[in-house]
Design a protein around this motif. Sequence first.
Motif, PDB file in Angstrom:
ATOM      1  N   PRO A   1      -8.412  -9.670  -0.409  1.00 20.61           N
ATOM      2  CA  PRO A   1      -8.048  -8.247  -0.411  1.00 20.61           C
ATOM      3  C   PRO A   1      -7.103  -7.924  -1.574  1.00 20.61           C
ATOM      4  CG  PRO A   1      -7.738  -9.200   1.785  1.00 20.61           C
ATOM      5  CD  PRO A   1      -8.000 -10.333   0.834  1.00 20.61           C
ATOM      6  N   GLY A   2      -7.318  -6.783  -2.191  1.00 18.23           N
ATOM      7  CA  GLY A   2      -6.416  -6.315  -3.234  1.00 18.23           C
ATOM      8  C   GLY A   2      -6.442  -7.106  -4.522  1.00 18.23           C
TER       9      GLY A   2
ATOM     10  N   TYR B   1      -7.298  -7.714  -8.180  1.00 15.14           N
ATOM     11  CA  TYR B   1      -7.681  -6.940  -9.360  1.00 15.14           C
ATOM     12  C   TYR B   1      -8.812  -7.621 -10.117  1.00 15.14           C
ATOM     13  CZ  TYR B   1      -7.215  -4.399 -13.772  1.00 15.14           C
ATOM     14  OH  TYR B   1      -7.454  -3.641 -14.892  1.00 15.14           O
TER      15      TYR B   1
ATOM     16  N   ILE C   1      -1.449  -5.777  -1.692  1.00 14.80           N
ATOM     17  CA  ILE C   1      -1.510  -4.520  -0.938  1.00 14.80           C
ATOM     18  C   ILE C   1      -0.128  -4.347  -0.306  1.00 14.80           C
ATOM     19  CG2 ILE C   1      -2.572  -3.201   0.928  1.00 14.80           C
ATOM     20  CD1 ILE C   1      -5.119  -4.898   0.529  1.00 14.80           C
ATOM     21  N   GLY C   2       0.577  -3.326  -0.760  1.00 19.44           N
ATOM     22  CA  GLY C   2       1.930  -3.087  -0.260  1.00 19.44           C
ATOM     23  C   GLY C   2       2.823  -4.275  -0.558  1.00 19.44           C
TER      24      GLY C   2
ATOM     25  N   HIS D   1      -1.774  -1.004  -4.325  1.00 18.03           N
ATOM     26  CA  HIS D   1      -3.037  -1.553  -3.830  1.00 18.03           C
ATOM     27  C   HIS D   1      -3.834  -2.013  -5.041  1.00 18.03           C
ATOM     28  CE1 HIS D   1      -6.838  -2.174  -1.887  1.00 18.03           C
ATOM     29  NE2 HIS D   1      -6.352  -1.799  -0.709  1.00 18.03           N
ATOM     30  N   THR D   2      -3.922  -3.311  -5.223  1.00 17.55           N
ATOM     31  CA  THR D   2      -4.728  -3.958  -6.241  1.00 17.55           C
ATOM     32  C   THR D   2      -4.091  -3.950  -7.631  1.00 17.55           C
ATOM     33  OG1 THR D   2      -6.708  -3.386  -4.996  1.00 17.55           O
ATOM     34  CG2 THR D   2      -7.033  -4.150  -7.244  1.00 17.55           C
TER      35      THR D   2
END
Length: 157
Positions: free
Chosen positions: A33-34, A36, A45-46, A79-80
């Motif tokens: 997740p997140g 790049y 993320i956060g 995010h990312t």
Amino acid sequence: MLLLADIDFDAAAALLARYGLQLHRVADDAPIPGSYWGDCEAGLIGCNVYARGDTPVHSLLHEAAHLIVLPPERRAAVHTDATDSIEEEDAVCVLQALLGDALAGVGRDRVLADMDAWGYTFRLGSAKAYFEHDADSAWQWLQARGLTDAQRRLQLA
């Protein structure tokens, strides 16, 4: 390249926790997740950093450094992609090497060598040359944000 699976996950998680971040282990066959860059590269993320066993340690430290340099109130919106500027990116490259020194079995020299192997490019030809001879503005950027000082720089050099 040194991978997350090659180091103590709990030590890496504890290092990030000192900066208010949480490291999450992602299953080996799951997308990160997140991320790049995708593939095995760390994600954001956060206040959360995501990595798999095949995530390069330098990637994990680089992405975490992006969150570390941000004020806590800005982290929640990340995010990312966390990069705010070229100056931030330069400072994050220095900070990730310093973070490498805080992990047993890693160290700045390994982080810098892995940055070169990954494909980072610097004016002086290597991440180590940048860190040692061309990063004055990055050191100043970090110092202005209370993330390092001249004494710490000398102790780590």
